[in-house]
Write a protein that holds these residues in place. Structure first.
Motif, PDB file in Angstrom:
ATOM      1  N   PRO A 133       0.866 -14.790 -10.205  1.00 40.09           N
ATOM      2  CA  PRO A 133       1.601 -13.812  -9.415  1.00 40.09           C
ATOM      3  C   PRO A 133       2.075 -12.637 -10.268  1.00 40.09           C
ATOM      4  O   PRO A 133       2.404 -12.801 -11.423  1.00 40.09           O
ATOM      5  N   TYR A 134       2.066 -11.450  -9.662  1.00 40.46           N
ATOM      6  CA  TYR A 134       2.649 -10.286 -10.319  1.00 40.46           C
ATOM      7  C   TYR A 134       3.176  -9.323  -9.261  1.00 40.46           C
ATOM      8  O   TYR A 134       2.875  -9.470  -8.069  1.00 40.46           O
ATOM      9  N   ALA A 145       5.001   1.615  -2.384  1.00 41.86           N
ATOM     10  CA  ALA A 145       5.334   0.268  -1.924  1.00 41.86           C
ATOM     11  C   ALA A 145       5.317  -0.726  -3.069  1.00 41.86           C
ATOM     12  O   ALA A 145       4.631  -0.525  -4.080  1.00 41.86           O
ATOM     13  N   LEU A 146       6.111  -1.774  -2.897  1.00 36.19           N
ATOM     14  CA  LEU A 146       6.146  -2.894  -3.834  1.00 36.19           C
ATOM     15  C   LEU A 146       5.550  -4.118  -3.145  1.00 36.19           C
ATOM     16  O   LEU A 146       5.933  -4.444  -2.009  1.00 36.19           O
ATOM     17  N   ALA A 153      -2.312 -13.885   0.747  1.00 35.55           N
ATOM     18  CA  ALA A 153      -2.232 -12.470   1.132  1.00 35.55           C
ATOM     19  C   ALA A 153      -1.043 -11.781   0.458  1.00 35.55           C
ATOM     20  O   ALA A 153       0.021 -12.379   0.298  1.00 35.55           O
ATOM     21  N   PRO A 154      -1.197 -10.502   0.043  1.00 33.08           N
ATOM     22  CA  PRO A 154      -0.098  -9.785  -0.597  1.00 33.08           C
ATOM     23  C   PRO A 154       1.102  -9.690   0.341  1.00 33.08           C
ATOM     24  O   PRO A 154       0.944  -9.501   1.546  1.00 33.08           O
ATOM     25  N   GLU A 155       2.304  -9.841  -0.248  1.00 31.35           N
ATOM     26  CA  GLU A 155       3.532  -9.772   0.550  1.00 31.35           C
ATOM     27  C   GLU A 155       4.233  -8.455   0.243  1.00 31.35           C
ATOM     28  O   GLU A 155       4.522  -8.156  -0.922  1.00 31.35           O
ATOM     29  N   ALA A 336      -2.149  -6.410   3.705  1.00 37.35           N
ATOM     30  CA  ALA A 336      -2.358  -7.841   3.971  1.00 37.35           C
ATOM     31  C   ALA A 336      -3.424  -8.069   5.045  1.00 37.35           C
ATOM     32  O   ALA A 336      -3.871  -9.189   5.254  1.00 37.35           O
ATOM     33  N   GLU A 337      -3.831  -6.994   5.728  1.00 36.28           N
ATOM     34  CA  GLU A 337      -4.815  -7.158   6.805  1.00 36.28           C
ATOM     35  C   GLU A 337      -6.132  -6.500   6.425  1.00 36.28           C
ATOM     36  O   GLU A 337      -6.142  -5.417   5.858  1.00 36.28           O
ATOM     37  N   ARG A 338      -7.232  -7.181   6.777  1.00 32.87           N
ATOM     38  CA  ARG A 338      -8.536  -6.546   6.570  1.00 32.87           C
ATOM     39  C   ARG A 338      -9.311  -6.715   7.871  1.00 32.87           C
ATOM     40  O   ARG A 338     -10.148  -7.614   7.987  1.00 32.87           O
ATOM     41  N   PRO A 339      -8.990  -5.853   8.864  1.00 33.15           N
ATOM     42  CA  PRO A 339      -9.568  -6.070  10.196  1.00 33.15           C
ATOM     43  C   PRO A 339     -11.089  -6.042  10.198  1.00 33.15           C
ATOM     44  O   PRO A 339     -11.724  -6.623  11.068  1.00 33.15           O
TER      45      PRO A 339
END
Ligand code: KG4
Ligand code: ZN
Length: 343
Positions: A133-134, A145-146, A153-155, A336-339
């Protein structure tokens, strides 16, 4: 696996070839970027219609130049990765259509890549030991954004509530009469200025969360400009330095807080604004003080490029991901989404 990457989400047409295999660092064989500074300079910012038209003019030559520089042909490729979003729709569609057509002609697998996943992959290219994690701080013309980057999935931990920090650099450049593109121009002007000359707010630092806001800072600069009437070169330098300090102080402080509150040991700073020297210096100092590792890609991998798209795409291809000819472009889509990868 030799993978061609194509990036055309905004005003850069870029193509790159990377060599990727499981368990070893990705090798960038070639990376070509053709900007559009002269196309947009008369307007002081990116004109979407002109951007997509210029991409159409440039795409074939840029891809050929990348293949030549990598000393390979389309026949030697084993996959194609293209930016599918977010970005300007007309611009995205040029790279996407070209990439899909090339993949179809050569019978190659093709994947769509999220532009911000590409920016984050630039940090992994620069520092192959960077493993989740980083914390990912994405700072560009469209995003601030952070993210907590983990195994899944990235939060998203915080983001701008209005303007992106790069957008603020670009708008402040206009206010100061500096040429487009604004970020590098403000940064260069700031070198001759005193960052304590003009007191400016550090927006959102009183807010306990990890969100950002840059429209109020831009307004504070415009009020300071108006109060001076005409600007001497010294005024421009002082305003540029004071703005740059305020804008980057907030990025450093919020990143420190996020690192501490999420118990992370590594930070990756990516996107065009990650090329900013003051941000790099101040973040490196904070990292040394707080005891975390800060990774910055080299400047050529911070601003938009296709090596980062090819790298992120190569990882997907190695995992067996394939997107068909129905792959489409999306102007707005969370990281976080890759439609486009939905069945
Ligand atoms: O990542 P990028 O090339 O494109 C987007 O995805 O938006 O970022 C472009 C942004 C622009 O707003 C530009 O002004 C800013 O990055 N930028 C900089 C510097 N170099 C580029 N901002 C501050 N200092 C720099 N040295
Ligand atoms: Zn970008």
């Amino acid at each position: 696996m030799l993978v061609l990457g194509i990036e055309s989400s905004c005003d850069e047409m870029a193509a790159a070839v990377v060599d990727a295999a499981p368990g070893r660092p990705i090798d960038v064989r070639a990376s070509v970027v053709e900007g559009q500074t002269e196309v947009h300079r008369p307007y002081g910012g990116v004109v979407p219609e002109l951007a997509s038209r210029d991409h159409l003019r440039a795409v074939s030559g840029v891809v050929t130049a990348a293949l030549d520089a990598a000393d390979c042909t389309a026949e030697a490729l084993q996959g194609v990765a293209v930016t599918a979003g977010p970005g300007l729709l007309g611009s995205l569609l040029v790279g996407l259509s070209f990439g899909k057509a090339l993949a179809y002609r050569q019978g190659l697998p093709c994947v769509g890549v999220h532009h911000l996943a590409g920016h984050l992959a630039a940090a992994e290219l620069a520092e192959p030991d960077l493993q989740p994690p980083y914390l990912g701080l994405v700072v560009s013309g469209g995003h601030t954004a952070l993210y907590r980057i983990g195994e899944s999935a990235p939060e998203i931990l915080g983001e701008t509530r209005d303007d992106a920090v790069g957008e603020a650099f670009d708008k402040v450049a206009k206010l100061l009469g500096l040429p487009y593109p604004g970020g590098p121009a403000v940064s260069a002007a700031a070198d001759a200025g005193d960052e304590r000359a003009v007191p400016l707010p550090r927006p959102m630092l009183d807010d306990p969360g990890l969100d950002f806001s840059y429209s109020g800072l831009k307004t504070a600069v415009s009020l300071a400009v108006a109060a001076r009437g005409s600007l001497s070169p010294g005024d421009v330098a002082d305003l540029a330095a004071s703005f740059q300090a305020a804008a980057t102080d907030v990025l450093v402080e919020k990143s420190r807080r996020a690192m501490a509150s999420h118990g992370l040991a590594r930070l990756a700073v990516v996107g065009g604004v990650a090329a900013n020297r003051r941000l790099r210096e101040q973040m490196a100092r904070a990292a040394a003080d707080d005891g975390f590792a800060a990774v910055f890609p080299p400047a050529s991998l911070c601003t938009d490029n296709a090596a980062m798209i090819a790298a992120a795409g190569a990882r997907l291809l190695l995992q067996g991901e394939r997107h068909g000819l129905s792959l489409s472009a999306f102007s707005r889509v969370p990281l976080a989404e890759r439609p486009w990868s939905a069945p």
